[in-house]
Design a protein around this motif. Structure first.
Motif, mmCIF file in Angstrom:
data_model
loop_
_atom_site.group_PDB
_atom_site.id
_atom_site.type_symbol
_atom_site.label_atom_id
_atom_site.label_comp_id
_atom_site.label_asym_id
_atom_site.label_seq_id
_atom_site.Cartn_x
_atom_site.Cartn_y
_atom_site.Cartn_z
ATOM 1 N N MET A 1 55.213 49.916 49.771
ATOM 2 C CA MET A 1 55.963 49.360 48.645
ATOM 3 C C MET A 1 57.020 48.394 49.176
ATOM 4 O O MET A 1 57.771 48.725 50.091
ATOM 5 C CB MET A 1 56.608 50.487 47.837
ATOM 6 N N ARG A 2 57.075 47.175 48.579
ATOM 7 C CA ARG A 2 58.013 46.161 49.062
ATOM 8 C C ARG A 2 59.428 46.394 48.539
ATOM 9 O O ARG A 2 59.662 47.256 47.694
ATOM 10 C CB ARG A 2 57.494 44.785 48.652
ATOM 11 N N ALA A 3 60.364 45.625 49.103
ATOM 12 C CA ALA A 3 61.794 45.872 48.885
ATOM 13 C C ALA A 3 62.170 45.915 47.404
ATOM 14 O O ALA A 3 62.889 46.823 46.968
ATOM 15 C CB ALA A 3 62.610 44.810 49.613
ATOM 16 N N ARG A 54 48.951 46.843 32.034
ATOM 17 C CA ARG A 54 49.510 47.125 33.353
ATOM 18 C C ARG A 54 50.224 45.900 33.922
ATOM 19 O O ARG A 54 51.292 46.007 34.521
ATOM 20 C CB ARG A 54 48.389 47.580 34.301
ATOM 21 N N ILE A 55 49.641 44.741 33.690
ATOM 22 C CA ILE A 55 50.236 43.501 34.189
ATOM 23 C C ILE A 55 51.451 43.109 33.341
ATOM 24 O O ILE A 55 52.497 42.717 33.862
ATOM 25 C CB ILE A 55 49.190 42.369 34.179
ATOM 26 N N SER A 96 57.589 44.286 42.606
ATOM 27 C CA SER A 96 56.906 43.259 43.407
ATOM 28 C C SER A 96 55.507 42.958 42.892
ATOM 29 O O SER A 96 55.005 41.844 43.057
ATOM 30 C CB SER A 96 56.828 43.702 44.873
ATOM 31 N N ALA A 97 54.872 43.958 42.274
ATOM 32 C CA ALA A 97 53.510 43.777 41.765
ATOM 33 C C ALA A 97 53.207 44.876 40.752
ATOM 34 O O ALA A 97 53.787 45.961 40.829
ATOM 35 C CB ALA A 97 52.499 43.844 42.915
ATOM 36 N N PRO A 98 52.310 44.623 39.791
ATOM 37 C CA PRO A 98 51.931 45.661 38.829
ATOM 38 C C PRO A 98 51.428 46.936 39.503
ATOM 39 O O PRO A 98 51.681 48.044 39.033
ATOM 40 C CB PRO A 98 50.823 44.989 38.017
ATOM 41 N N ARG A 99 50.708 46.764 40.613
ATOM 42 C CA ARG A 99 50.205 47.937 41.335
ATOM 43 C C ARG A 99 51.361 48.810 41.812
ATOM 44 O O ARG A 99 51.286 50.042 41.779
ATOM 45 C CB ARG A 99 49.375 47.470 42.541
ATOM 46 N N GLU A 100 52.449 48.195 42.237
ATOM 47 C CA GLU A 100 53.592 48.963 42.731
ATOM 48 C C GLU A 100 54.385 49.579 41.572
ATOM 49 O O GLU A 100 55.014 50.632 41.736
ATOM 50 C CB GLU A 100 54.472 48.084 43.607
ATOM 51 N N PHE A 101 54.350 48.936 40.409
ATOM 52 C CA PHE A 101 54.938 49.530 39.209
ATOM 53 C C PHE A 101 54.212 50.833 38.881
ATOM 54 O O PHE A 101 54.838 51.866 38.624
ATOM 55 C CB PHE A 101 54.831 48.550 38.034
ATOM 56 N N ARG A 102 52.897 50.768 38.912
ATOM 57 C CA ARG A 102 52.076 51.966 38.649
ATOM 58 C C ARG A 102 52.349 53.039 39.688
ATOM 59 O O ARG A 102 52.523 54.217 39.355
ATOM 60 C CB ARG A 102 50.603 51.577 38.682
ATOM 61 N N GLU A 103 52.405 52.638 40.955
ATOM 62 C CA GLU A 103 52.693 53.588 42.030
ATOM 63 C C GLU A 103 54.064 54.239 41.826
ATOM 64 O O GLU A 103 54.240 55.435 42.054
ATOM 65 C CB GLU A 103 52.650 52.860 43.379
#
Length: 280
Positions: A1-3, A54-55, A96-103
């Motif tokens: 996961m980014r900053a 999600r996006i 940073s990204a939708p995937r990281e929001f979900r995570e």
């Protein structure tokens, strides 16, 4: 996961903790924590099924009000108000990204359940059960393969794991383990061990996985915890398992660092040194 995502998740985690803490006086912290955790996982299921949603809820090009509005419109009346508060806070943050929001939502769901266990004074029990479950997966490779089988459905994997866990662990441990099977990040061993580490971090402790040739006594565990605490500058959460093949001593894993003080390890290093000297 980014900053940016780490910062967002940290902020939402503080919000989540505050919501659960505020319910303590009314004696509702346990039920609210369990409900929020369960519903956050259900929201993740919906995000997994709806790529556009999600996006949209994590689209940094949209204004904060728009993202929060989308989240409110979709989930208002479908989840508890406490869960909706967490979702609004999450969508208000920049990821940073939708995937990281979900995570992030997955980890917040886990945190909510761990806070529920903490409210019932069961966090230590859950942490220990999770560690022992990760060790079971490590030993039972056939079970781990079945739970990692991509041709099996999520329901099939959960039913299999539920049959293994039934009556043997707390409801929190079972709920956390079942959601891991449905949302794998790495593999069952690492994912379950990861939640045990999250449990320790929740109360400011450093997680240490200790493997010993023989069962450690309480005094040995306390001495080890004190020594490691001095090294790492934090209170330690010591979790142990027995492996007679070590021949003597212990191995200690803290994060990515492995301390090998076992007799087997010493013998292997001696052999390596002798082989290196012979080569010259």
């Amino acid at each position: 996961m980014r900053a940016a995502s780490r910062e967002a998740q940290s902020a939402v985690a503080e919000k989540l903790d505050a919501i659960i803490r505020d319910k303590a006086d009314a004696g509702e912290s346990v039920s609210v924590a369990a409900q929020v955790g369960t519903e956050l996982f259900l929201v993740v299921d919906q995000l997994d099924k709806n790529r556009a949603l999600r996006i949209a809820v994590a689209d940094s090009s949209l204004a904060e009000e728009q993202r929060v509005g989308i989240m409110s419109e979709i989930f208002s009346g479908k989840v508890a108000e406490a869960t909706l508060e967490v979702l609004r806070e999450a969508s208000a943050r920049e990821w940073s990204a939708p995937r990281e929001f979900r995570e992030g939502l997955v980890h917040l769901g886990r945190r909510a359940l761990l806070r529920g266990a903490e409210s019932e004074n069961k966090l230590g029990e859950v942490e220990s059960e999770l560690f022992q479950l990760s060790r079971l997966f490590e030993r039972e490779s056939e079970l781990t393969q079945l739970l990692s089988d991509r041709t099996a459905t999520t329901d099939q994997k959960r039913q299999l794991l539920a049959s293994v866990l039934y009556g043997k662990v707390s409801m929190y441990t079972e709920a956390l383990a079942l959601q891991v099977v449905g949302r794998p990040e790495d593999n069952p061993v690492d994912d379950i061990a990861g939640i045990a580490r999250e449990s320790a971090e929740l109360t400011g402790r450093e997680f240490a996985a200790v493997t010993a040739a023989t069962e450690l006594t309480d005094s040995q565990r306390e001495a080890l915890a004190e020594k490691l605490g001095q090294i790492y500058g934090r209170e330690m959460a010591i979790h142990t398992e027995v492996d007679p093949s070590l021949l003597g001593g212990v191995t200690i894993r803290v994060g990515d660092e492995l301390i090998d003080g076992s007799t087997r390890g010493k013998l292997e290093r001696m052999r390596a040194d002798m082989a290196a000297n012979t080569a010259y």
